[in-house]
Write a protein that holds these residues in place. Sequence first.
Motif, PDB file in Angstrom:
ATOM      1  N   SER A 130      11.196  -8.107 -28.036  1.00 14.86           N
ATOM      2  CA  SER A 130      10.919  -6.677 -27.921  1.00 14.86           C
ATOM      3  C   SER A 130      10.654  -6.077 -29.300  1.00 14.86           C
ATOM      4  O   SER A 130      10.974  -6.674 -30.339  1.00 14.86           O
ATOM      5  CB  SER A 130      12.103  -5.956 -27.276  1.00 14.86           C
ATOM      6  N   ILE A 131      10.079  -4.884 -29.309  1.00 16.36           N
ATOM      7  CA  ILE A 131       9.807  -4.186 -30.567  1.00 16.36           C
ATOM      8  C   ILE A 131      11.102  -3.940 -31.330  1.00 16.36           C
ATOM      9  O   ILE A 131      11.170  -4.129 -32.553  1.00 16.36           O
ATOM     10  CB  ILE A 131       9.072  -2.862 -30.291  1.00 16.36           C
ATOM     11  N   LEU A 170      -3.048  -3.308 -36.957  1.00 19.39           N
ATOM     12  CA  LEU A 170      -3.609  -4.653 -36.815  1.00 19.39           C
ATOM     13  C   LEU A 170      -4.315  -4.850 -35.479  1.00 19.39           C
ATOM     14  O   LEU A 170      -4.922  -5.896 -35.252  1.00 19.39           O
ATOM     15  CB  LEU A 170      -2.496  -5.701 -36.962  1.00 19.39           C
ATOM     16  N   GLU A 171      -4.218  -3.829 -34.612  1.00 17.69           N
ATOM     17  CA  GLU A 171      -4.834  -3.888 -33.277  1.00 17.69           C
ATOM     18  C   GLU A 171      -4.399  -5.149 -32.528  1.00 17.69           C
ATOM     19  O   GLU A 171      -5.210  -5.872 -31.939  1.00 17.69           O
ATOM     20  CB  GLU A 171      -6.362  -3.828 -33.386  1.00 17.69           C
ATOM     21  N   LEU A 172      -3.097  -5.402 -32.551  1.00 15.09           N
ATOM     22  CA  LEU A 172      -2.553  -6.572 -31.867  1.00 15.09           C
ATOM     23  C   LEU A 172      -2.519  -6.337 -30.359  1.00 15.09           C
ATOM     24  O   LEU A 172      -2.169  -5.253 -29.897  1.00 15.09           O
ATOM     25  CB  LEU A 172      -1.137  -6.865 -32.375  1.00 15.09           C
ATOM     26  N   ASP A 173      -2.878  -7.354 -29.619  1.00 20.64           N
ATOM     27  CA  ASP A 173      -2.870  -7.279 -28.156  1.00 20.64           C
ATOM     28  C   ASP A 173      -1.482  -7.685 -27.657  1.00 20.64           C
ATOM     29  O   ASP A 173      -1.262  -8.812 -27.222  1.00 20.64           O
ATOM     30  CB  ASP A 173      -3.942  -8.199 -27.580  1.00 20.64           C
ATOM     31  N   VAL A 174      -0.551  -6.748 -27.735  1.00 23.24           N
ATOM     32  CA  VAL A 174       0.825  -7.011 -27.322  1.00 23.24           C
ATOM     33  C   VAL A 174       0.947  -6.722 -25.823  1.00 23.24           C
ATOM     34  O   VAL A 174       0.644  -5.621 -25.370  1.00 23.24           O
ATOM     35  CB  VAL A 174       1.821  -6.146 -28.119  1.00 23.24           C
ATOM     36  N   LYS A 175       1.396  -7.712 -25.080  1.00 22.37           N
ATOM     37  CA  LYS A 175       1.460  -7.598 -23.628  1.00 22.37           C
ATOM     38  C   LYS A 175       2.695  -6.822 -23.178  1.00 22.37           C
ATOM     39  O   LYS A 175       3.737  -6.849 -23.827  1.00 22.37           O
ATOM     40  CB  LYS A 175       1.485  -8.993 -22.992  1.00 22.37           C
ATOM     41  N   ILE A 210       6.389  -9.322 -27.942  1.00 25.85           N
ATOM     42  CA  ILE A 210       5.703  -9.735 -29.167  1.00 25.85           C
ATOM     43  C   ILE A 210       5.867 -11.240 -29.348  1.00 25.85           C
ATOM     44  O   ILE A 210       6.989 -11.749 -29.419  1.00 25.85           O
ATOM     45  CB  ILE A 210       6.272  -8.979 -30.379  1.00 25.85           C
ATOM     46  N   THR A 211       4.756 -11.945 -29.427  1.00 30.18           N
ATOM     47  CA  THR A 211       4.793 -13.398 -29.580  1.00 30.18           C
ATOM     48  C   THR A 211       5.213 -13.767 -31.004  1.00 30.18           C
ATOM     49  O   THR A 211       5.132 -12.935 -31.922  1.00 30.18           O
ATOM     50  CB  THR A 211       3.413 -14.003 -29.295  1.00 30.18           C
ATOM     51  N   PRO A 212       5.648 -15.013 -31.231  1.00 32.39           N
ATOM     52  CA  PRO A 212       6.012 -15.440 -32.593  1.00 32.39           C
ATOM     53  C   PRO A 212       4.866 -15.269 -33.586  1.00 32.39           C
ATOM     54  O   PRO A 212       5.093 -14.896 -34.742  1.00 32.39           O
ATOM     55  CB  PRO A 212       6.378 -16.916 -32.405  1.00 32.39           C
TER      56      PRO A 212
END
Length: 262
Positions: A70-71, A92-97, A112-114
């Motif tokens: 989690s965040i 960073l425009e991360l595609d966080v699911k 958030i993935t590793p």
Amino acid sequence: MTNANKDFYHVDEVAKILDIKKSTVYSYASKGLIERLPDPHRLLRGGKYSRTSVDQLARQKQAAAEAGRSINDVAEGIGVSAGKVRKVIEELELDVKKVEAPFEKASYRFAITPEQEEAIAEHLQKRNTTRPKRNQLYLQQLDAALYQSYQIAGDQFVRLREHPERGYGFFLEHEQFITLQEGLNLYELKPRYSIHSRRKKDGPGFTDIDVLFGTPEFYQILDVLLATCGVENFNVEIMGGKYELRSGMAAILGMRLQIRKQ
């Protein structure tokens, strides 16, 4: 009925399975996340809870954990606020699911993935190591600051700027330009405030503020920093078309500014 085959858990078992406190077990039951079974004779202190509902919630928690952290967990691991992590995700425009998380207030959370966590940590580390080390607005040879405000007449004022050919000075009406020395000697311009202050120790707790260069807010904040902190207590570096400005007086102002040029 054996322990393996019974259709309920007692409160201690639920707390262990879901890795929560017993008080949270009661909260989950009141919210309907797990089912508390009738126990009219109160044979079990703390009540008994449907094995099916507890196992289902445990699977949901496990699935969320496998999807990513989690965040809040990432922020705690890096040692920053959750707000900073959210801001980096946007930058960073991360595609966080999003994953289903009925145990969360919003019934879902970001995972958030590793790889994403590593990118966030690297971005924050780079930001910390590239903070400005000196105040490039301070013009030591002139003992003045770029964009410093000077009194010209009555309640009117002008700001010190840089002319591409004539150096530092002031733009008057009709784009007339006078140098700093001309302004001081011929027009008797006077600084509206001192830009110097005793050097103070840096403090913790900075807040990022994104301010567009040239706006009224930009000049208001700059006036406050120059007049209150002095050039000795905040740093500015002009890099890549941006003014990176950091106040070293967090205990007083508690802010670090990132000023974008138009």
